[in-house]
Design an enzyme around this catalytic site. Structure first.
Site, short mmCIF file in Angstrom:
data_model
loop_
_atom_site.label_atom_id
_atom_site.label_comp_id
_atom_site.label_asym_id
_atom_site.label_seq_id
_atom_site.Cartn_x
_atom_site.Cartn_y
_atom_site.Cartn_z
N GLU A 115 -14.79 20.27 18.81
CA GLU A 115 -13.78 21.18 19.33
C GLU A 115 -12.60 20.34 19.80
OE1 GLU A 115 -16.94 21.65 21.11
OE2 GLU A 115 -17.57 23.09 19.60
N TYR A 127 -8.25 14.08 12.91
CA TYR A 127 -9.39 14.73 12.26
C TYR A 127 -9.02 15.22 10.86
CZ TYR A 127 -10.95 14.80 17.14
OH TYR A 127 -11.28 14.43 18.42
C1 LIG Z 1 -6.37 11.18 19.75
C2 LIG Z 1 -6.69 9.70 20.01
C3 LIG Z 1 -8.18 9.53 20.19
C4 LIG Z 1 -6.22 8.89 18.77
O1 LIG Z 1 -6.63 7.54 18.97
P1 LIG Z 1 -5.96 6.32 18.18
O2 LIG Z 1 -6.88 5.15 18.31
O3 LIG Z 1 -4.56 6.15 18.63
O4 LIG Z 1 -5.97 6.90 16.69
P2 LIG Z 1 -5.65 6.14 15.32
O5 LIG Z 1 -4.80 4.94 15.55
O6 LIG Z 1 -6.92 5.95 14.58
O7 LIG Z 1 -4.76 7.26 14.59
C5 LIG Z 1 -5.20 7.92 13.42
C6 LIG Z 1 -4.20 9.00 13.05
O8 LIG Z 1 -4.21 10.04 14.03
C7 LIG Z 1 -2.87 10.59 14.14
N1 LIG Z 1 -2.33 10.31 15.45
C8 LIG Z 1 -2.84 9.53 16.41
N2 LIG Z 1 -2.05 9.55 17.49
C9 LIG Z 1 -1.00 10.36 17.21
C10 LIG Z 1 0.14 10.79 17.92
N3 LIG Z 1 0.40 10.38 19.18
N4 LIG Z 1 0.99 11.65 17.32
C11 LIG Z 1 0.77 12.08 16.07
N5 LIG Z 1 -0.31 11.70 15.32
C12 LIG Z 1 -1.18 10.86 15.90
C13 LIG Z 1 -2.04 9.89 13.09
O9 LIG Z 1 -2.14 10.63 11.90
C14 LIG Z 1 -2.76 8.55 12.99
O10 LIG Z 1 -2.53 7.88 11.78
P3 LIG Z 1 -1.19 6.94 11.66
O11 LIG Z 1 -1.15 6.06 12.87
O12 LIG Z 1 -1.43 6.21 10.37
O13 LIG Z 1 -0.03 7.90 11.61
C15 LIG Z 1 -5.91 9.15 21.24
O14 LIG Z 1 -4.56 9.59 21.16
C16 LIG Z 1 -6.50 9.58 22.58
O15 LIG Z 1 -7.36 8.90 23.14
N6 LIG Z 1 -6.04 10.73 23.10
C17 LIG Z 1 -6.56 11.24 24.41
C18 LIG Z 1 -7.98 11.71 24.29
C19 LIG Z 1 -8.11 12.82 23.28
O16 LIG Z 1 -7.30 13.74 23.23
N7 LIG Z 1 -9.18 12.76 22.46
C20 LIG Z 1 -9.44 13.74 21.43
C21 LIG Z 1 -10.12 14.96 21.92
S1 LIG Z 1 -11.75 14.62 22.53
#
Ligand SMILES: CC(C)(COP(=O)(O)OP(=O)(O)OC[C@H]1O[C@@H](n2cnc3c(N)ncnc32)[C@H](O)[C@@H]1OP(=O)(O)O)[C@@H](O)C(=O)NCCC(=O)NCCS
Length: 174
Positions: A115, A127
């Site tokens: 979710e 995702y």
């Molecule tokens: C969502 C989260 C886990 C992504 O972690 P991350 O290590 O930065 O992710 P990745 O580097 O593997 O990114 C993969 C893809 O996700 C998308 N993405 C990640 N952060 C993004 C942002 N701020 N804005 C838009 N797209 C984003 C992009 O498509 C990205 O690919 P790209 O960098 O080639 O464009 C991180 O932002 C986070 O910890 N957020 C707070 C906690 C949360 O909301 N967790 C998810 C719900 S449980």
């Protein structure tokens, strides 16, 4: 920033209840506190459950990101994936999701479920890139602000582990 989750300095490992010492658990809680406005989560409690699976990404022994999931029957339910703000957009969450996918494939899992808040565009993009599709909405699922949850799913062929093509059942992006 350069994509570097695959750099040798970054290691991914599964954390089990047996091997999780206090320091490792505190590290995960620290990542959660940095990542979420309202952490509703304790790694210590989660890892006590026999069905919990946890993977951690570390650099120079410091935890930067984690993923926690529940493995029940032929489903893996991703509860939390989070990366420290300073380590984002380096592919760490993608690497952890892929690690959990490999686990699911080895364990003949049929569905990976999660979710996500409807407003969490970063996570939804993450995702989507991995092939998850939107299956439904749980209205007012999050008690802190009454936000809807979007239910997302990735279907696997349990015999081969192949990701099955799917399509959205609902429209989530505006
Ligand atoms: C969502 C989260 C886990 C992504 O972690 P991350 O290590 O930065 O992710 P990745 O580097 O593997 O990114 C993969 C893809 O996700 C998308 N993405 C990640 N952060 C993004 C942002 N701020 N804005 C838009 N797209 C984003 C992009 O498509 C990205 O690919 P790209 O960098 O080639 O464009 C991180 O932002 C986070 O910890 N957020 C707070 C906690 C949360 O909301 N967790 C998810 C719900 S449980």
């Amino acid at each position: 920033m350069k994509r570097d989750a695959t750099r040798p300095s970054v290691s991914l490992s599964q954390l089990t209840a047996d091997a999780a010492d206090d320091a490792a658990l505190d590290e995960i809680d620290a990542v959660a506190s940095a990542a979420f406005d309202v952490p509703q989560f304790s790694a210590r409690e989660e890892l006590r459950r026999p069905w919990t699976r946890c993977w951690v990404a570390r650099e120079e022994r410091r935890a930067l990101a984690f993923l926690i999931a529940w493995h029940v029957a032929d489903e893996l339910h991703v509860l939390n994936v989070a990366t420290c703000p300073a380590a984002r957009r380096r592919g760490l969450a993608t690497a952890l999701m892929n690690r959990s996918l490999e686990y699911a494939q080895q364990q003949q899992v049929r569905l990976i479920l999660l979710e996500v808040r409807r407003s969490n565009r970063a996570a939804i993009r993450l995702y989507r890139k991995l092939g998850f599709t939107a299956m439904g909405v749980r209205p007012r699922y999050y008690s802190d602000n009454g936000e809807d949850a979007v239910e997302m799913v990735l279907t696997l062929d349990p015999a081969t582990g192949a990701v099955q093509p799917g399509r959205d059942e609902i429209r989530i992006e505006i």
